[in-house]
Design a protein around this motif. Structure first.
Motif, PDB file in Angstrom:
ATOM      1  N   ARG A  92       2.095  -2.591   3.373  1.00 18.73           N
ATOM      2  CA  ARG A  92       0.695  -2.503   3.182  1.00 18.73           C
ATOM      3  C   ARG A  92       0.421  -1.708   2.447  1.00 18.73           C
ATOM      4  N   ILE A  93      -0.962  -2.043   1.706  1.00 17.04           N
ATOM      5  CA  ILE A  93      -1.815  -0.827   0.933  1.00 17.04           C
ATOM      6  C   ILE A  93      -3.282  -1.104   1.437  1.00 17.04           C
ATOM      7  N   ILE A  94      -3.616   0.012   1.762  1.00 14.71           N
ATOM      8  CA  ILE A  94      -4.988  -0.051   2.481  1.00 14.71           C
ATOM      9  C   ILE A  94      -5.841   1.195   1.770  1.00 14.71           C
ATOM     10  N   GLY A  95      -7.164   1.282   2.126  1.00 12.87           N
ATOM     11  CA  GLY A  95      -8.046   2.259   1.664  1.00 12.87           C
ATOM     12  C   GLY A  95      -8.879   1.782   0.623  1.00 12.87           C
ATOM     13  N   SER A  96      -9.749   2.363   0.347  1.00 17.54           N
ATOM     14  CA  SER A  96     -10.943   2.368  -0.828  1.00 17.54           C
ATOM     15  C   SER A  96     -10.555   2.754  -2.060  1.00 17.54           C
ATOM     16  N   GLY A  97      -9.285   3.474  -2.353  1.00 15.56           N
ATOM     17  CA  GLY A  97      -9.055   3.801  -3.707  1.00 15.56           C
ATOM     18  C   GLY A  97      -8.376   2.806  -4.493  1.00 15.56           C
TER      19      GLY A  97
END
Length: 168
Positions: free
Chosen positions: A158-163
Motif C-alpha cells: 500500500r501507498i498512503i499519505g499526502s506526499g
C-alpha cells in the motif's frame, strides 16, 4: 564541537541491536554527540519483539551490506547525513523505519518493505530502488520521495499519505 562514536561491521560480520519493551533508546542524543554506524558488506539489524518499542538514531548510517529493521520503530534523526554514503539493501520487516527531515535515505539504497513493514517518510528524499510485498506500507507525509534506479517492484503493497511518489 561535535563528538562522534563509530561502529563498523566488516564483510561477513553481524551486529544486532536488540530493543525490548516499550522503552525508547537513543543512539547518542543530540547534535553535539552523534553516532556513525558503518556497514562494510556485513549485516546490521535493529530488532524488537515489542511493536511499541522505539529507537532514535542521531548520526549517520553508511556503507553497503544488509540493513534489517525488524519490529518496533526506528527513527532517523540525522539531519541529512546519510544521503551520500548509505547504500546496499534495507529490509523493513514487521516494524517502521521513519524519517522526519530531508535527505535521510541513501541515494543508492535499495529498500525492501515486507509484509508487516512500513517505510514512513516525512521529508523530501531520493533513493535507489523500492521493492514492496503484499502487506508492506509506504507512507509519504507532506513530502516527495523519489526512487531513481528504475527497477521498482510492487507485490500489492500500500501507498498512503499526502506526499508525492516519483519513480524514474
Amino acid at each position: 564541537g561535535i563528538r562522534w562514536a563509530l561502529v563498523t561491521v566488516n564483510g561477513g560480520g553481524r551486529m544486532i541491536f536488540q530493543g525490548g519493551g516499550a522503552t525508547h533508546h537513543n543512539f547518542d542524543n543530540s547534535n553535539s554527540r552523534l553516532i556513525a554506524i558503518n556497514n562494510n558488506n556485513g549485516h546490521i539489524e535493529f530488532r524488537s519483539n515489542d511493536p511499541s518499542h522505539t529507537d532514535t538514531i542521531y548520526g549517520a548510517l553508511g556503507g553497503g551490506g544488509t540493513w534489517v529493521f525488524n519490529g518496533g520503530t526506528i527513527q532517523l534523526a540525522n539531519q541529512g547525513l546519510n544521503s551520500g554514503g548509505w547504500n546496499g539493501n534495507a529490509f523493513v520487516n514487521k516494524g517502521v523505519l521513519e524519517t522526519s527531515i530531508d535527505d535521510q535515505l541513501g541515494a543508492d539504497l535499495d529498500i525492501i518493505v515486507t509484509n508487516g513493514g512500513t517505510l514512513r517518510v516525512g521529508g523530501n528524499d531520493s533513493s535507489g530502488n523500492l521493492f514492496s510485498q503484499k502487506g508492506g506500507v509506504l507512507e509519504i507525509n507532506s513530502s516527495r520521495l523519489t526512487f531513481d534506479d528504475g527497477d521498482e517492484k510492487s507485490g500489492n503493497g500500500r501507498i498512503i499519505g499526502s506526499g508525492d511518489l516519483n519513480i524514474q
